[in-house]
Design a protein around this motif. Structure first.
Motif, mmCIF file in Angstrom:
data_model
loop_
_atom_site.group_PDB
_atom_site.id
_atom_site.type_symbol
_atom_site.label_atom_id
_atom_site.label_comp_id
_atom_site.label_asym_id
_atom_site.label_seq_id
_atom_site.Cartn_x
_atom_site.Cartn_y
_atom_site.Cartn_z
ATOM 1 N N LEU A 299 -45.983 -25.643 -12.749
ATOM 2 C CA LEU A 299 -44.565 -25.487 -13.076
ATOM 3 C C LEU A 299 -44.205 -26.084 -14.430
ATOM 4 C CD1 LEU A 299 -42.967 -26.263 -9.595
ATOM 5 C CD2 LEU A 299 -43.646 -24.054 -10.567
ATOM 6 N N ILE A 300 -45.128 -26.829 -15.034
ATOM 7 C CA ILE A 300 -44.878 -27.412 -16.357
ATOM 8 C C ILE A 300 -45.581 -26.520 -17.372
ATOM 9 C CG2 ILE A 300 -45.165 -29.440 -17.826
ATOM 10 C CD1 ILE A 300 -45.213 -31.093 -15.201
ATOM 11 N N THR A 301 -44.798 -25.755 -18.104
ATOM 12 C CA THR A 301 -45.346 -24.684 -18.930
ATOM 13 C C THR A 301 -45.385 -25.016 -20.414
ATOM 14 O OG1 THR A 301 -43.147 -23.659 -18.914
ATOM 15 C CG2 THR A 301 -44.746 -22.850 -17.309
ATOM 16 N N GLY A 302 -45.002 -26.219 -20.801
ATOM 17 C CA GLY A 302 -45.058 -26.583 -22.205
ATOM 18 C C GLY A 302 -44.786 -28.057 -22.390
ATOM 19 N N GLU A 303 -45.175 -28.582 -23.565
ATOM 20 C CA GLU A 303 -44.952 -29.987 -23.882
ATOM 21 C C GLU A 303 -44.730 -30.131 -25.378
ATOM 22 O OE1 GLU A 303 -47.309 -33.296 -21.988
ATOM 23 O OE2 GLU A 303 -47.971 -33.599 -24.077
ATOM 24 N N SER A 304 -43.803 -31.013 -25.748
ATOM 25 C CA SER A 304 -43.501 -31.268 -27.152
ATOM 26 C C SER A 304 -43.260 -32.750 -27.354
ATOM 27 C CB SER A 304 -42.243 -30.494 -27.590
ATOM 28 O OG SER A 304 -42.398 -29.106 -27.397
ATOM 29 N N PRO A 305 -43.465 -33.247 -28.578
ATOM 30 C CA PRO A 305 -43.133 -34.647 -28.862
ATOM 31 C C PRO A 305 -41.620 -34.851 -28.891
ATOM 32 C CG PRO A 305 -43.804 -33.542 -30.873
ATOM 33 C CD PRO A 305 -44.064 -32.572 -29.739
ATOM 34 N N PHE A 306 -41.211 -36.078 -28.615
ATOM 35 C CA PHE A 306 -39.781 -36.416 -28.583
ATOM 36 C C PHE A 306 -39.079 -36.031 -29.878
ATOM 37 C CE2 PHE A 306 -36.575 -40.025 -29.050
ATOM 38 C CZ PHE A 306 -35.605 -39.413 -28.276
ATOM 39 N N ALA A 307 -39.748 -36.206 -31.025
ATOM 40 C CA ALA A 307 -39.120 -35.917 -32.312
ATOM 41 C C ALA A 307 -38.718 -34.447 -32.442
ATOM 42 C CB ALA A 307 -40.070 -36.295 -33.445
ATOM 43 N N ALA A 308 -39.371 -33.562 -31.683
ATOM 44 C CA ALA A 308 -39.076 -32.131 -31.775
ATOM 45 C C ALA A 308 -37.988 -31.687 -30.804
ATOM 46 C CB ALA A 308 -40.345 -31.329 -31.509
ATOM 47 N N LEU A 309 -37.425 -32.603 -30.027
ATOM 48 C CA LEU A 309 -36.504 -32.217 -28.961
ATOM 49 C C LEU A 309 -35.280 -31.435 -29.451
ATOM 50 C CD1 LEU A 309 -35.742 -32.158 -26.025
ATOM 51 C CD2 LEU A 309 -35.014 -34.540 -26.167
ATOM 52 N N PRO A 310 -34.644 -31.780 -30.588
ATOM 53 C CA PRO A 310 -33.499 -30.951 -31.012
ATOM 54 C C PRO A 310 -33.854 -29.478 -31.177
ATOM 55 C CG PRO A 310 -33.523 -33.022 -32.219
ATOM 56 C CD PRO A 310 -34.816 -32.958 -31.451
ATOM 57 N N GLU A 311 -34.997 -29.191 -31.781
ATOM 58 C CA GLU A 311 -35.398 -27.794 -31.971
ATOM 59 C C GLU A 311 -35.812 -27.159 -30.638
ATOM 60 O OE1 GLU A 311 -36.664 -30.379 -33.771
ATOM 61 O OE2 GLU A 311 -35.393 -30.037 -35.527
ATOM 62 N N VAL A 312 -36.489 -27.942 -29.797
ATOM 63 C CA VAL A 312 -36.917 -27.425 -28.492
ATOM 64 C C VAL A 312 -35.705 -27.053 -27.638
ATOM 65 C CG1 VAL A 312 -38.025 -28.065 -26.313
ATOM 66 C CG2 VAL A 312 -39.118 -28.638 -28.482
ATOM 67 N N MET A 313 -34.699 -27.911 -27.612
ATOM 68 C CA MET A 313 -33.515 -27.625 -26.797
ATOM 69 C C MET A 313 -32.784 -26.394 -27.321
ATOM 70 S SD MET A 313 -32.066 -28.805 -24.061
ATOM 71 C CE MET A 313 -32.359 -30.564 -23.907
ATOM 72 N N GLN A 314 -32.729 -26.248 -28.630
ATOM 73 C CA GLN A 314 -32.106 -25.062 -29.224
ATOM 74 C C GLN A 314 -32.811 -23.800 -28.734
ATOM 75 O OE1 GLN A 314 -29.502 -24.999 -31.676
ATOM 76 N NE2 GLN A 314 -29.513 -22.794 -31.475
ATOM 77 N N THR A 315 -34.131 -23.815 -28.752
ATOM 78 C CA THR A 315 -34.900 -22.645 -28.337
ATOM 79 C C THR A 315 -34.739 -22.363 -26.848
ATOM 80 O OG1 THR A 315 -36.546 -23.027 -30.079
ATOM 81 C CG2 THR A 315 -37.213 -21.656 -28.217
ATOM 82 N N LEU A 316 -34.886 -23.400 -26.024
ATOM 83 C CA LEU A 316 -34.829 -23.197 -24.576
ATOM 84 C C LEU A 316 -33.435 -22.786 -24.106
ATOM 85 C CD1 LEU A 316 -37.023 -26.123 -23.192
ATOM 86 C CD2 LEU A 316 -37.671 -23.748 -23.638
ATOM 87 N N SER A 317 -32.406 -23.153 -24.846
ATOM 88 C CA SER A 317 -31.032 -22.832 -24.445
ATOM 89 C C SER A 317 -30.603 -21.441 -24.876
ATOM 90 C CB SER A 317 -30.056 -23.862 -25.025
ATOM 91 O OG SER A 317 -30.344 -25.147 -24.530
ATOM 92 N N THR A 318 -31.350 -20.831 -25.780
ATOM 93 C CA THR A 318 -30.956 -19.516 -26.288
ATOM 94 C C THR A 318 -32.011 -18.446 -26.016
ATOM 95 O OG1 THR A 318 -31.806 -20.191 -28.467
ATOM 96 C CG2 THR A 318 -29.441 -20.462 -28.067
ATOM 97 N N THR A 319 -33.294 -18.783 -26.191
ATOM 98 C CA THR A 319 -34.368 -17.808 -25.962
ATOM 99 C C THR A 319 -35.496 -18.477 -25.182
ATOM 100 O OG1 THR A 319 -35.263 -18.368 -28.155
ATOM 101 C CG2 THR A 319 -33.863 -16.405 -27.994
ATOM 102 N N PRO A 320 -35.295 -18.725 -23.889
ATOM 103 C CA PRO A 320 -36.275 -19.513 -23.112
ATOM 104 C C PRO A 320 -37.574 -18.794 -22.811
ATOM 105 C CG PRO A 320 -34.528 -18.707 -21.697
ATOM 106 C CD PRO A 320 -34.120 -18.365 -23.104
ATOM 107 N N ALA A 321 -37.603 -17.460 -22.943
ATOM 108 C CA ALA A 321 -38.801 -16.665 -22.638
ATOM 109 C C ALA A 321 -39.300 -17.005 -21.234
ATOM 110 C CB ALA A 321 -39.880 -16.894 -23.694
ATOM 111 N N GLY A 322 -40.576 -17.348 -21.082
ATOM 112 C CA GLY A 322 -41.135 -17.585 -19.752
ATOM 113 C C GLY A 322 -41.200 -19.037 -19.355
#
Length: 330
Positions: A299-322
């Motif tokens: 169920l855990i399909t990806g991982e990113s460093p904390f420093a990337a969280l602003p960009e990660v949240m932007q992506t997951l909130s608009t184009t989450p894909a799979g």
């Protein structure tokens, strides 16, 4: 009196904060010295609750629900600036001797160090790795939903929506003897994660009407599917939360003739038949214990460093894909 700060403890922490809808940043915040019965935690991982946190990030929390939707250690107010989240695993680096050095789960926003009451952290079972323990809040929601649905042996059960909550609800129900559980999603790629959990997957519900349906797709189309594939007196447990969106529901057609029940489930409250004996902490301890199953790593399909969280949240909130659950590494 506040004890002096040990020399190796930071005076400030970094946290992820939603500045305004669709814009987040990592900001510094003061880090107090723990008082009696408090702990300081160094984060190891946090998880993104994609559905709820996506709504918060997009500014879709209705004004009427601002208080009800507060996270336990939320900082700020909706729609922002606000620090929001509730899936954190870390190590206690200061506090009572019984907890110091323990790996714990806490319902805390994304932050590298934080101080909370000692009672707010729950030590992980030895059999549950920290990287998987971020799923504890999702498992707690799923447990509460299953309690609300009261499935029994032999039931035909449809779970509509194969997100993290849908997977976990189906997995819990599948462990009940004799049940026939189908996890349904319009995304065919969800079959892989369903198979990893030993679940039957389909892109449309089975022809046989269900005895019990859980809806977790977060869409009006999914709710229609849930209501349409039911038997007489079936309960549909609604696990989705739609924020400020109006959701059409097909309450005409056969809804009344089948005497259907549409029941909301929300993790903030224990079901009435459990509340006299269960506490929120006992439920969370159960959720953590259930995470000893290695297959749940699917169920855990990806991982990113904390420093990337602003960009990660932007992506997951608009184009989450799979994406299912996305893990943040500190």
């Amino acid at each position: 009196m506040v004890p002096p700060r040990p020399p190796d403890r930071p005076a400030t922490a970094s946290r992820f904060q939603i500045q305004e809808p669709l814009h987040g940043a990592i900001v510094d915040t003061p880090l107090p010295t723990p008082r009696d019965a408090e702990v300081m935690v160094r984060s190891l991982y946090s998880g993104i609750s994609r559905g709820t946190e996506g709504l918060v990030f997009r500014g879709e929390v209705p004004t009427s629900q601002h208080q009800a939707m507060r996270a336990p250690f939320q900082a700020g107010e909706f729609p922002g600036p606000v620090a929001y989240g509730y899936m954190n695993v870390g190590e206690v680096i200061d506090g009572p001797e019984t907890l110091r050095g323990r790996t714990v789960f806490c319902l805390h926003p994304h932050q590298d160090y934080y101080v909370v009451p000692a009672a707010a952290v729950v030590p992980l079972p030895a059999s549950v790795p920290p990287a998987r323990a971020i799923l504890a809040a999702n498992m707690e929601t799923a447990v509460n939903g299953v309690w609300d649905g009261t499935p029994g042996p032999g039931d035909r059960i449809n779970v509509i929506g194969a997100g993290v909550i849908g997977h976990l609800v189906a997995w819990l129900c599948n462990a009940i003897p004799g049940t026939r559980v189908t996890l349904v999603d319009t995304l065919p790629q969800r079959e892989d994660s369903a198979a990893a959990l030993g679940l039957t997957f389909a892109t449309t519900p089975p022809a046989e009407p269900a005895d019990l349906v859980f809806h977790a797709s977060g869409s009006s189309e999914g709710l229609r599917t849930a209501l349409e594939h039911t038997a007489l007196e079936t309960t549909v447990v609604e696990l989705s939360w739609y924020g400020d969106r109006a959701v059409p529901a097909p309450l005409g057609e056969a809804f009344h003739a089948r005497r259907l029940q549409l029941r909301s489930s929300q993790v903030g409250h224990l079901p009435p038949n459990r509340a006299p004996r269960w506490s929120h902490r006992r439920r969370l301890e159960l959720a953590l214990a259930l995470l000893e199953e290695p297959a749940l790593d699917a169920l855990i399909t990806g991982e990113s460093p904390f420093a990337a969280l602003p960009e990660v949240m932007q992506t997951l909130s608009t184009t989450p894909a799979g994406t299912l659950c996305h893990r943040i590494r500190y």
